[in-house]
Design a protein around this motif. Structure first.
Motif, PDB file in Angstrom:
ATOM      1  N   PHE A 175      49.862  92.519  95.475  1.00 24.22           N
ATOM      2  CA  PHE A 175      50.715  91.874  94.634  1.00 24.22           C
ATOM      3  C   PHE A 175      52.462  92.419  95.883  1.00 24.22           C
ATOM      4  CE2 PHE A 175      55.307  91.951  93.628  1.00 24.22           C
ATOM      5  CZ  PHE A 175      55.470  90.491  93.381  1.00 24.22           C
ATOM      6  N   GLU A 176      51.758  93.819  96.164  1.00 27.14           N
ATOM      7  CA  GLU A 176      52.683  94.939  97.349  1.00 27.14           C
ATOM      8  C   GLU A 176      52.154  94.450  98.659  1.00 27.14           C
ATOM      9  OE1 GLU A 176      50.511  96.338  95.249  1.00 27.14           O
ATOM     10  OE2 GLU A 176      52.151  96.994  93.728  1.00 27.14           O
ATOM     11  N   MET A 202      51.089 104.893  88.471  1.00 27.05           N
ATOM     12  CA  MET A 202      50.146 103.968  87.332  1.00 27.05           C
ATOM     13  C   MET A 202      50.179 102.621  88.843  1.00 27.05           C
ATOM     14  SD  MET A 202      53.988 101.740  86.108  1.00 27.05           S
ATOM     15  CE  MET A 202      54.384  99.605  86.161  1.00 27.05           C
ATOM     16  N   THR A 203      48.675 101.718  88.099  1.00 30.07           N
ATOM     17  CA  THR A 203      48.819 100.610  89.073  1.00 30.07           C
ATOM     18  C   THR A 203      49.340  99.577  88.825  1.00 30.07           C
ATOM     19  OG1 THR A 203      47.047 100.147  87.268  1.00 30.07           O
ATOM     20  CG2 THR A 203      46.264 101.989  88.594  1.00 30.07           C
ATOM     21  N   SER A 204      49.359  98.109  90.393  1.00 25.45           N
ATOM     22  CA  SER A 204      49.647  97.530  89.850  1.00 25.45           C
ATOM     23  C   SER A 204      48.861  96.620  89.169  1.00 25.45           C
ATOM     24  CB  SER A 204      49.721  97.156  91.535  1.00 25.45           C
ATOM     25  OG  SER A 204      50.890  96.044  91.553  1.00 25.45           O
ATOM     26  N   PRO A 205      50.039  95.877  88.949  1.00 21.37           N
ATOM     27  CA  PRO A 205      49.522  94.385  87.832  1.00 21.37           C
ATOM     28  C   PRO A 205      48.414  93.295  88.883  1.00 21.37           C
ATOM     29  CG  PRO A 205      51.752  94.497  88.005  1.00 21.37           C
ATOM     30  CD  PRO A 205      51.065  95.849  88.709  1.00 21.37           C
ATOM     31  N   ASP A 206      47.745  92.795  88.390  1.00 14.60           N
ATOM     32  CA  ASP A 206      46.997  92.393  89.193  1.00 14.60           C
ATOM     33  C   ASP A 206      47.186  90.436  90.029  1.00 14.60           C
ATOM     34  OD1 ASP A 206      44.134  91.811  90.236  1.00 14.60           O
ATOM     35  OD2 ASP A 206      43.674  90.717  88.449  1.00 14.60           O
ATOM     36  N   LEU A 207      47.225  90.271  90.738  1.00 16.62           N
ATOM     37  CA  LEU A 207      48.080  89.186  91.501  1.00 16.62           C
ATOM     38  C   LEU A 207      47.147  88.629  91.106  1.00 16.62           C
ATOM     39  CD1 LEU A 207      49.898  88.053  93.757  1.00 16.62           C
ATOM     40  CD2 LEU A 207      48.232  88.402  95.156  1.00 16.62           C
ATOM     41  N   ALA A 208      46.141  88.023  90.617  1.00 13.45           N
ATOM     42  CA  ALA A 208      44.927  87.449  90.177  1.00 13.45           C
ATOM     43  C   ALA A 208      45.755  86.863  89.194  1.00 13.45           C
ATOM     44  CB  ALA A 208      43.288  87.079  90.049  1.00 13.45           C
ATOM     45  N   ARG A 209      46.132  87.615  87.785  1.00 15.20           N
ATOM     46  CA  ARG A 209      46.273  87.845  86.496  1.00 15.20           C
ATOM     47  C   ARG A 209      47.429  86.846  86.766  1.00 15.20           C
ATOM     48  NH1 ARG A 209      49.191  90.841  83.420  1.00 15.20           N
ATOM     49  NH2 ARG A 209      49.609  91.832  85.077  1.00 15.20           N
ATOM     50  N   LEU A 210      48.904  87.237  88.006  1.00 18.85           N
ATOM     51  CA  LEU A 210      50.005  86.791  87.685  1.00 18.85           C
ATOM     52  C   LEU A 210      50.265  85.275  88.710  1.00 18.85           C
ATOM     53  CD1 LEU A 210      51.751  89.778  89.651  1.00 18.85           C
ATOM     54  CD2 LEU A 210      51.995  89.416  87.345  1.00 18.85           C
ATOM     55  N   ALA A 218      60.519  94.316  89.978  1.00 24.44           N
ATOM     56  CA  ALA A 218      61.712  94.346  90.568  1.00 24.44           C
ATOM     57  C   ALA A 218      62.288  93.786  91.685  1.00 24.44           C
ATOM     58  CB  ALA A 218      62.864  94.519  88.995  1.00 24.44           C
ATOM     59  N   VAL A 219      62.732  95.608  92.562  1.00 25.51           N
ATOM     60  CA  VAL A 219      62.654  95.698  93.813  1.00 25.51           C
ATOM     61  C   VAL A 219      62.098  94.886  95.185  1.00 25.51           C
ATOM     62  CG1 VAL A 219      62.939  97.101  95.290  1.00 25.51           C
ATOM     63  CG2 VAL A 219      63.519  97.400  93.219  1.00 25.51           C
ATOM     64  N   ALA A 220      60.908  94.276  94.725  1.00 23.58           N
ATOM     65  CA  ALA A 220      59.727  93.790  95.536  1.00 23.58           C
ATOM     66  C   ALA A 220      60.568  92.293  95.985  1.00 23.58           C
ATOM     67  CB  ALA A 220      58.019  93.433  95.487  1.00 23.58           C
ATOM     68  N   CYS A 221      60.372  91.812  93.821  1.00 24.25           N
ATOM     69  CA  CYS A 221      60.931  90.635  93.922  1.00 24.25           C
ATOM     70  C   CYS A 221      62.437  89.844  94.124  1.00 24.25           C
ATOM     71  CB  CYS A 221      60.887  90.149  92.255  1.00 24.25           C
ATOM     72  SG  CYS A 221      58.614  90.281  91.745  1.00 24.25           S
ATOM     73  N   GLN A 222      62.911  90.663  93.894  1.00 22.30           N
ATOM     74  CA  GLN A 222      64.253  90.578  94.589  1.00 22.30           C
ATOM     75  C   GLN A 222      65.009  90.129  95.650  1.00 22.30           C
ATOM     76  OE1 GLN A 222      66.777  89.723  92.414  1.00 22.30           O
ATOM     77  NE2 GLN A 222      66.029  90.077  90.596  1.00 22.30           N
TER      78      GLN A 222
END
Length: 165
Positions: free
Chosen positions: A56-57, A1-9, A104-108
């Motif tokens: 984002f990572e 699974m690919t990571s969501p685009d940081l620019a989009r976020l 969620a883990v990274a955000c938490q």
């Protein structure tokens, strides 16, 4: 699974979340923009990436912690400024958490970074000499000098406990 685009976020956070959903003031948007801009610039250096390739990572809790330390040491920001920047980062991470549960883990981990305790500045009072000097600056030759003197003395004197007019 690919990571969501940081620019989009980031774009969604500012355009959709802050402006449309939360309806925050332009000043808040500007403060949050500055905080995330500084964070992304710092992260580029820490991850050895250009802004276009940042993911984002790369925004780990360790990097955010280093960024907050950098604010205080290299940029000489106060604890209050550091906390304001952290509040913007926390808000962004809560937004990402609500939009991308896979992160969620990274955000938490970032959300677990506490604010720094700061001391509030002690409000001082004018000394009698300072108050007298301030009132002496009023040009009493003007027509409205009595009103000006009265307004200044009644506004300033309550802070000076032993002064009476």
């Amino acid at each position: 699974m690919t990571s969501p685009d940081l620019a989009r976020l980031v774009t969604g956070f500012f355009v959709r979340h802050l402006a449309a959903e939360r309806n925050v003031s332009p000043h808040t948007v500007a403060a949050y923009r500055d905080a995330l801009k500084l964070l992304l610039q710092f992260t580029c250096g820490a991850a050895h990436r250009s802004i276009e390739t940042l993911r984002f990572e790369d925004l780990t809790a360790d990097v955010v912690g280093q960024f907050l330390d950098h604010l205080e040491t290299a940029r000489h920001n106060t604890g209050r400024t550091r906390n304001a920047r952290l509040a913007a980062i926390h808000s962004f991470m809560r937004y990402v958490l609500s939009r991308e549960p896979s992160l969620a883990v990274a955000c938490q981990r970032v959300l677990a970074i506490p604010i720094k305790k700061t001391t509030r500045p002690i409000l001082g009072y004018l000394t009698e000499a300072e108050l007298a000097h301030l009132l002496a600056q009023i040009d009493r030759s003007r027509a409205n000098a009595i009103i000006c003197y009265w307004l200044c003395s009644t506004t300033l004197a309550p802070g000076f406990k032993s002064f009476s007019i």
